[in-house]
Structures are given as C-alpha cells and as structure tokens.
Design a protein around this motif. Structure first.
Motif, mmCIF file in Angstrom:
data_model
loop_
_atom_site.group_PDB
_atom_site.id
_atom_site.type_symbol
_atom_site.label_atom_id
_atom_site.label_comp_id
_atom_site.label_asym_id
_atom_site.label_seq_id
_atom_site.Cartn_x
_atom_site.Cartn_y
_atom_site.Cartn_z
ATOM 1 N N GLY A 147 0.975 -1.177 -0.015
ATOM 2 C CA GLY A 147 -0.107 0.094 0.045
ATOM 3 C C GLY A 147 0.898 1.349 -0.064
ATOM 4 N N LEU A 148 1.925 1.325 0.749
ATOM 5 C CA LEU A 148 2.803 2.557 0.824
ATOM 6 C C LEU A 148 3.367 2.736 -0.351
ATOM 7 N N GLY A 149 4.115 1.686 -1.121
ATOM 8 C CA GLY A 149 4.792 1.639 -2.270
ATOM 9 C C GLY A 149 3.888 2.295 -3.620
ATOM 10 N N LYS A 150 2.671 1.848 -3.427
ATOM 11 C CA LYS A 150 1.743 2.288 -4.452
ATOM 12 C C LYS A 150 1.289 3.722 -4.488
ATOM 13 N N SER A 151 1.220 4.073 -2.976
ATOM 14 C CA SER A 151 0.841 5.550 -2.817
ATOM 15 C C SER A 151 1.968 6.325 -3.308
ATOM 16 N N ALA A 152 3.236 5.896 -2.660
ATOM 17 C CA ALA A 152 4.236 6.902 -3.180
ATOM 18 C C ALA A 152 4.538 7.091 -4.590
ATOM 19 N N ILE A 153 4.431 5.912 -5.467
ATOM 20 C CA ILE A 153 4.410 6.011 -6.873
ATOM 21 C C ILE A 153 3.401 6.661 -7.476
ATOM 22 N N ALA A 154 2.142 6.572 -7.047
ATOM 23 C CA ALA A 154 1.049 7.320 -7.728
ATOM 24 C C ALA A 154 0.979 8.682 -7.331
ATOM 25 N N ASN A 155 1.544 8.948 -5.849
ATOM 26 C CA ASN A 155 1.174 10.536 -5.476
ATOM 27 C C ASN A 155 2.346 11.384 -5.312
ATOM 28 N N TRP A 156 3.579 10.643 -5.026
ATOM 29 C CA TRP A 156 4.912 11.600 -4.279
ATOM 30 C C TRP A 156 5.798 11.579 -5.393
ATOM 31 N N LEU A 157 6.315 10.207 -5.894
ATOM 32 C CA LEU A 157 7.639 10.132 -6.543
ATOM 33 C C LEU A 157 7.499 10.569 -8.021
ATOM 34 N N PRO A 158 8.794 11.140 -8.487
ATOM 35 C CA PRO A 158 8.795 11.149 -9.879
ATOM 36 C C PRO A 158 8.740 10.291 -10.820
ATOM 37 N N MET A 159 7.679 10.128 -11.544
ATOM 38 C CA MET A 159 7.561 8.585 -11.967
ATOM 39 C C MET A 159 8.352 8.366 -13.057
ATOM 40 N N ASP A 160 8.894 9.463 -13.887
ATOM 41 C CA ASP A 160 9.664 9.415 -14.797
ATOM 42 C C ASP A 160 10.953 9.092 -14.583
ATOM 43 N N LYS A 161 11.449 9.023 -13.420
ATOM 44 C CA LYS A 161 12.543 8.667 -12.670
ATOM 45 C C LYS A 161 12.903 7.201 -12.478
ATOM 46 N N ILE A 162 11.525 6.443 -11.958
ATOM 47 C CA ILE A 162 11.585 5.458 -11.564
ATOM 48 C C ILE A 162 11.905 4.071 -12.769
ATOM 49 N N GLU A 163 13.054 3.589 -12.321
ATOM 50 C CA GLU A 163 13.625 2.631 -13.472
ATOM 51 C C GLU A 163 13.034 1.300 -13.411
ATOM 52 N N TYR A 164 12.646 0.673 -12.001
ATOM 53 C CA TYR A 164 11.843 -0.411 -11.651
ATOM 54 C C TYR A 164 11.451 -0.378 -10.340
ATOM 55 N N ILE A 165 10.753 -1.498 -9.849
ATOM 56 C CA ILE A 165 10.452 -1.676 -8.695
ATOM 57 C C ILE A 165 10.975 -2.983 -8.231
ATOM 58 N N VAL A 166 11.214 -3.264 -6.662
ATOM 59 C CA VAL A 166 11.602 -4.591 -6.199
ATOM 60 C C VAL A 166 10.688 -4.894 -5.300
ATOM 61 N N ASP A 167 10.465 -5.999 -4.886
ATOM 62 C CA ASP A 167 9.582 -6.324 -3.904
ATOM 63 C C ASP A 167 10.053 -7.856 -3.328
ATOM 64 N N ASN A 168 9.865 -8.013 -2.146
ATOM 65 C CA ASN A 168 10.062 -9.646 -1.548
ATOM 66 C C ASN A 168 8.836 -10.458 -1.829
ATOM 67 N N ASN A 169 7.629 -9.804 -2.006
ATOM 68 C CA ASN A 169 6.464 -11.080 -2.188
ATOM 69 C C ASN A 169 6.562 -11.349 -3.652
ATOM 70 N N ILE A 170 6.659 -12.827 -3.564
ATOM 71 C CA ILE A 170 6.909 -13.434 -4.861
ATOM 72 C C ILE A 170 5.655 -13.239 -5.724
ATOM 73 N N LYS A 171 4.466 -12.911 -5.225
ATOM 74 C CA LYS A 171 3.271 -12.706 -6.063
ATOM 75 C C LYS A 171 3.406 -11.535 -7.139
ATOM 76 N N ASN A 172 4.256 -10.378 -6.461
ATOM 77 C CA ASN A 172 4.518 -9.125 -7.297
ATOM 78 C C ASN A 172 5.455 -9.453 -8.349
ATOM 79 N N LYS A 173 6.060 -10.800 -8.404
ATOM 80 C CA LYS A 173 7.213 -10.977 -9.329
ATOM 81 C C LYS A 173 6.553 -10.680 -10.854
ATOM 82 N N GLY A 174 7.297 -9.946 -11.701
ATOM 83 C CA GLY A 174 6.604 -9.753 -13.172
ATOM 84 C C GLY A 174 5.320 -8.946 -13.297
#
Length: 284
Positions: free
Chosen positions: A27-54
């Motif tokens: 939830g925090l990561g999604k809020s940060a990407i959608a509302n606060w972070l400069p999306m054009d600078k985000i190269e990729y996302i990493v996450d420990n949850n195997i369900k989010n892979k790909g």
C-alpha cells in the motif's frame, strides 16, 4: 494541496538523481509511486512478495530483490515498514548506493512547527485513505486533529475563545478514546496512534517525526520531574512504559511490555524487556 507540496519537495530532493528504484509494492509503495515520487525517474520496482514478481504498476516492472545485486541502482527509495531490515540487507549485500525510507523524504527542508502540515502528515502516516473512511476505521486520528488545530489557534489572541472551545473538545475526545495527550506535548509530524486505548503522555514529553505508539503505553515523568525525549522514526509497541530522562534515538523500536527508566537508546536498534535491554542493533 499537501500532496502537491510533498511531491514538489521530493522532486527537489531527488533532482540530482537520474534514475531511482522503489523497494516495496504494498500500500505504501503504491501510494508513493502514484502520489509523491517522480514517475519518470523510476527505473523499476523490487519487492519480496513472490506474487508481485513480473507485475507492472503504472507500466513499471517489478522484480525480486536480487535484481539490485546484479545491477546496483543510483538511489533506492524504500516504501515498506520493514525498512530497517531492508537497509540491513543492502548493507550486508554490499549494495553501495544511496537509499532513503520514503517518509524521510517528507522531512527535507520543512518547518516542523507548521501544525497544519504536521496534521496532514499524521493523517497520511496513520492510513492513506480518504478522511471519511479514516474517521471510521481509525477514530483515534481525531485526537491528532484536535491537538494540531488547538495548537494553531493558540498562536492567535484574537481566536482565544475558539482555542478554549477546541481545547475542551480535544480533552473530551481524549477521554472517550483513552488517549491522554496534553496540548503542551511537543510532537513532530507523522504522530501515529496505532490503536486507541490507555495511552498516556506527560506534558513535558518531546517527540520527533513519525513516532508510532500502540495501546496501553505510557510516556511519563518520574519523581524528579524528568520526561522522555523520543526522536524521529521510533515505534513503541503495546504495553511499554518509557519514563524519566529516557532518550530514544532515531529509527529504534521498543518491544511490547517493556520498561524504560532513564534509558539511553541507540540509533537503528530494538530494545525490550523489564528493565529494557538492547536486543538488536541493525547493521546500517
């Protein structure tokens, strides 16, 4: 308006970075990407949850953490409450780059005495949803609202009557929710009451930014009159009592049912027990 201000100051803080990696797609990561972070600078996302892979979020690919070991990023913005464990992982695996916890970026070049801004950060940190849902699922945020607004009104003599009315309402709300928060307490932005119920502060307590407190906790004085100082990003879990001239340094956690009397804590640590002792020092 405040989302705009947060995004603006984060953009300024990240101006010199060409590409960033976001760790966390909860939830925090999604809020940060959608509302606060400069999306054009985000190269990729990493996450420990195997369900989010790909998966993709706003067309940004999500990978497991070993991605950053193969190609070290310029900057990592961690969007997870387990950020200390993630910082330690980066240190142990020699990922030699700059990294921040997302909420650390909220504090760059801000006026911590701006109670309206502090209130907004309290609300965002408590639960990032619309205010009406928040009042239902987290009614303890009403204490934050009456506390911050009372401190604003107190600054203006012309609003003297309104201050006393709101202060009265504040103490009624405190009584109903069993959170004793005197208006004299000095609290930075991001004050979080995880649950209502039996939380007591002495009026001399000083708290930094993003302090989280669970139910059945006391931050109080001793017979000498000393009160605790809590620095930034401290979490105090259920049933803990922090008393006297205790100083809890930044990025520390207090385990449930702990007793701290004139205790001097360290950064990036976990303490617990009666009396409390250092249980873990994060390798950061």
């Amino acid at each position: 308006m405040f989302n705009f201000l947060i995004k603006k100051q984060i953009n300024e803080a990240l101006f010199n970075y060409k590409k960033i990696v976001v760790w966390g797609l909860g939830g925090l990561g999604k809020s940060a990407i959608a509302n606060w972070l400069p999306m054009d600078k985000i190269e990729y996302i990493v996450d420990n949850n195997i369900k989010n892979k790909g998966k993709k979020f706003y067309n940004i690919d999500c990978y497991p953490p070993n991605k950053i070991r193969n190609k070290k990023p310029e900057l990592i913005v961690v969007c997870s409450s387990a950020y200390l464990e993630i910082f330690e992982y980066l240190k142990i695996n020699s990922v030699n780059c700059k990294y921040f916890y997302i909420y650390e970026l909220f504090l760059i070049n801000i006026d911590r005495q701006n109670q309206l801004y502090n209130l907004y950060i309290d609300i965002v940190a408590t639960k990032n949803c619309n205010i009406f849902k928040l009042l239902i699922v987290k009614p303890q945020v009403i204490v934050n609202i009456t506390y911050r607004l009372s401190k604003i009104l107190k600054k203006y003599k012309i609003l003297f009557i309104f201050y006393w009315i709101l202060a009265f309402i504040h103490y009624i709300v405190c009584m109903l929710l069993s959170i004793q928060l005197p208006l004299e307490v000095d609290a930075g932005p991001g004050l979080i009451f995880a649950h209502p119920g039996s939380i007591v502060f002495s009026k001399k307590v000083k708290m930094g930014a993003f302090v989280s407190i669970y139910h059945c906790c006391t931050l109080g004085t001793t017979l000498s009159g000393d009160s605790p100082t809590i620095k930034d990003f401290v979490t105090i879990y259920t049933g803990s009592h922090v008393l006297g001239n205790s100083i809890l340094d930044s990025h520390s956690r207090i385990g449930a049912m702990s007793l701290l009397l004139n205790f001097k804590g360290k950064k990036y640590s976990t303490v617990a027990g009666i009396p409390a002792k250092l249980k873990r020092k994060f390798l950061i």
